[in-house]
Write a protein that holds these residues in place. Structure first.
Motif, short mmCIF file in Angstrom:
data_model
loop_
_atom_site.label_atom_id
_atom_site.label_comp_id
_atom_site.label_asym_id
_atom_site.label_seq_id
_atom_site.Cartn_x
_atom_site.Cartn_y
_atom_site.Cartn_z
N VAL A 190 -34.96 0.90 132.92
CA VAL A 190 -35.05 0.03 131.83
C VAL A 190 -35.64 0.65 130.75
N ASP A 191 -34.96 0.94 129.64
CA ASP A 191 -35.47 1.35 128.17
C ASP A 191 -35.62 0.59 127.39
N VAL A 192 -37.06 0.73 126.80
CA VAL A 192 -37.60 -0.19 125.78
C VAL A 192 -37.66 0.31 124.49
N PHE A 193 -37.03 0.27 123.59
CA PHE A 193 -37.25 0.86 122.14
C PHE A 193 -38.00 0.01 121.11
N ILE A 194 -38.93 0.29 120.73
CA ILE A 194 -39.93 -0.41 119.59
C ILE A 194 -39.69 0.30 118.31
N GLU A 195 -39.15 -0.38 117.32
CA GLU A 195 -39.06 0.25 116.11
C GLU A 195 -40.08 -0.62 115.01
N LEU A 196 -40.63 0.11 114.22
CA LEU A 196 -41.66 -0.71 113.21
C LEU A 196 -41.24 -0.37 111.78
N PRO A 197 -40.31 -1.39 110.94
CA PRO A 197 -39.78 -1.02 109.80
C PRO A 197 -40.98 -1.23 108.70
N GLN A 198 -42.02 -1.85 109.13
CA GLN A 198 -43.09 -2.43 108.10
C GLN A 198 -44.44 -2.45 108.94
N THR A 199 -45.34 -1.84 108.60
CA THR A 199 -46.78 -1.77 109.17
C THR A 199 -47.86 -2.19 108.35
N ASP A 200 -48.76 -2.85 108.98
CA ASP A 200 -50.05 -3.03 108.31
C ASP A 200 -51.15 -3.33 109.39
N ALA A 201 -51.25 -2.48 110.16
CA ALA A 201 -52.26 -2.41 111.32
C ALA A 201 -51.69 -3.53 112.53
N GLY A 202 -52.02 -3.08 113.89
CA GLY A 202 -51.70 -4.00 114.76
C GLY A 202 -50.33 -3.67 115.20
N GLU A 216 -48.14 7.77 102.95
CA GLU A 216 -47.12 8.74 102.60
C GLU A 216 -46.10 8.27 103.70
N ARG A 217 -44.77 9.15 103.57
CA ARG A 217 -43.67 9.03 104.39
C ARG A 217 -44.12 9.27 105.91
N VAL A 218 -43.98 8.48 106.85
CA VAL A 218 -43.96 9.08 108.27
C VAL A 218 -43.00 9.79 108.71
N ARG A 219 -43.34 11.01 109.15
CA ARG A 219 -42.31 11.93 109.73
C ARG A 219 -41.84 11.19 110.75
N PRO A 220 -40.20 11.25 110.80
CA PRO A 220 -39.63 10.63 112.10
C PRO A 220 -39.81 11.53 113.37
N GLY A 221 -39.50 10.88 114.35
CA GLY A 221 -39.44 11.53 115.67
C GLY A 221 -41.00 11.31 116.56
N ALA A 222 -40.94 11.52 117.66
CA ALA A 222 -42.16 11.55 118.44
C ALA A 222 -43.04 12.42 118.27
N PHE A 271 -40.23 4.90 106.25
CA PHE A 271 -40.63 4.16 105.06
C PHE A 271 -41.64 3.01 105.57
N SER A 272 -42.08 2.96 106.79
CA SER A 272 -43.21 1.93 107.31
C SER A 272 -44.47 1.73 106.74
N SER A 273 -44.95 2.76 106.51
CA SER A 273 -46.62 2.61 106.14
C SER A 273 -46.67 2.50 104.60
N MET A 274 -47.91 2.03 104.29
CA MET A 274 -48.09 1.71 102.81
C MET A 274 -48.55 3.28 102.18
#
Lengths: 236, 236
Positions: free
Chosen positions: B113-125, B78-84, B73-76
């Protein structure tokens, strides 16, 4: 003459400049870049004469020879047990290092079964972080009953206190038996309502470990929790 | 029509309002929240921990592994398909390469060392916000680091050089757009990420990088303040 750029006991972030000049020496948690000493992790600055080090505030337990830890048995081998030591690496307890002599064809689950917690000692750590544990020594045993909590292993020295003063204060106030492993696993056994007070106290120590006047605050907290007056023994 | 005034009224060298916090995800070893305007990034760090399958282990060094994920639901649009997907894998790779120069995992052979980056809301950058959050989360997890990384995008919209493009600027239609995500190692000023999308002259690129360095030093301060704030003395 060198110059200090930070005060003692301040919190620094990775890459922060701590001191200028060649008369200061970088110790644990710091490194030298030309004539500057830089922090190499998040931590509390500790200045001891010319030595500058940072005490880390977070991070996993790094196994060290001679540490007494609490471990969980995760698997059984042909001639020993695999232990989860709350670190990045697992340890091996060989049958030779068990308390008594174990025959070759014995059923090892009769001694330590999977999911058992044991108090054990680290006897060797290699460069590749292979860890050997031993049960030979006073106080090393299987834990039965009680409850286990996990704390930040960097705060263990504060939970134990100078010469064990903090942990014995909690023991006296609540009447619980407590074993604090260097790896951040704590075993508590006593009356259920007292166990809860111990857990709350340890969580408070963990949160406020770096703020001065800790003992006084914990004493007040325990007095409030147990409704008893506590006499703090002076440690020489 | 030339781009004289920015869509949201910012100055050309001004970033969007930034908010940063650490320790936001309880179950992780280290975590951070980084908000830049409408772009929000969460980073969670787990480890160092053992890595499987075994052939991925490196006996000389620990491994850094990054994951980048835009929530459905993060983009303004269409729905972003989950997964890589192709894009996520690439961004995960450049994030890893942006952070690798500062992270020191020689003390943790055969681990990850695992780093997980999650983006719940996006507006470039998003990759920039992700790198900023990841850098803070790594420091919060107590991973040995030589320095911290700050990241910002710079670029040109029509004929104006600007810092921190938002989506409306990235998709500007009345002229050419160049978008350059950069990551700067704070203390040394070295560049650890430099990508470009669009056209830009050599002189403009140099100017843009200078602007990025200035903006990154401001972001760096916000990151460090957020880390220190976690350990501040709370007044009761």
């Amino acid at each position: 003459m060198g110059k200090l750029l930070v005060e003692d006991k301040t919190i620094v972030t990775p890459g922060e400049e701590l001191a200028e000049g060649m008369d200061f020496l970088p110790a644990e948690g710091t490194f030298r870049d030309k004539d500057k000493i830089i922090a190499s992790g998040l931590g509390l600055v500790s200045i001891n004469g010319r030595l500058i080090k940072t005490i880390s505030m977070a991070g996993k337990y790094i196994p060290k020879k001679g540490d007494t830890i609490i471990a969980k048995v995760t698997d059984i081998l042909m001639s020993g047990w695999i232990l989860d030591i709350n670190s990045s690496y697992s340890a091996v307890l060989s049958v030779k290092e068990a308390r008594d002599f174990i025959r070759r064809d014995a059923d090892l689950t009769r001694y330590y079964d999977i999911d058992d917690y044991i108090v054990t000692k680290i006897v060797m750590v290699t460069s590749q972080r292979l860890v050997d544990a031993s049960m030979k020594g006073p106080g090393l045993r299987k834990l039965i009953g009680g409850r286990i909590i996990k704390v930040n292993s960097n705060k263990v020295p504060r939970i134990i206190g100078k010469g064990g003063s903090m942990v014995s204060m909690i023991k006296n106030a609540t009447g619980c038996s407590i074993i604090v492993g260097q790896n951040g696993i704590v075993w508590i056994q006593g009356l259920p309502k007292n166990e809860i007070i111990v857990v709350k106290t340890i969580r408070k120590i963990e949160q406020e470990a770096h703020i001065s006047g800790l003992t006084e605050r914990i004493k007040a907290f325990l007095e409030k929790g147990t409704n008893k007056k506590i006499v703090v023994e002076k440690v020489e | 029509m030339a781009y004289i005034k920015r869509n949201d009224g910012r100055k050309f060298d001004e970033t969007r309002p930034i908010e940063a916090r650490v320790g936001v995800i309880k179950n992780s070893d280290g975590s951070a929240y980084f908000k830049m305007g409408k772009t929000i990034a969460y980073a969670a760090v787990y480890g160092p921990r053992s890595i499987h399958p075994k052939f991925l282990q490196n006996p000389r060094n620990g491994k850094l592994r990054c994951f980048y994920n835009m929530m459905p639901f993060s983009s303004m649009g269409e729905r972003v398909r989950p997964g890589a997907n192709r894009r996520a894998k690439e961004i995960a790779m450049v994030t890893e390469k942006a952070l690798l120069p500062v992270v020191d995992l020689t003390q943790f052979p055969n681990s990850v060392v695992d780093v997980f980056i999650e983006l719940p809301q996006t507006d470039a950058g998003t990759r920039c916000a992700g790198i900023c959050a990841a850098s803070m989360a790594l420091a919060d997890a107590g991973i040995p680091m030589k320095d911290m990384v700050a990241s910002v995008s710079v670029g040109r919209v029509d004929d104006a050089l600007i810092v921190d493009l938002d989506y409306s600027e990235e998709s500007y239609e009345n002229g050419t757009v160049a978008d350059i995500p950069t990551a700067i190692i704070s203390r040394t000023g070295e560049i650890s990420l430099l990508q470009m999308d669009g056209k830009l002259s050599r002189e403009d690129l140099k100017k843009a990088i200078e602007m990025a360095k200035k903006a990154c030093s401001k972001i760096d301060k916000i990151q460090r303040d957020a880390l220190k704030k976690k350990y501040e003395v709370k007044n009761e």
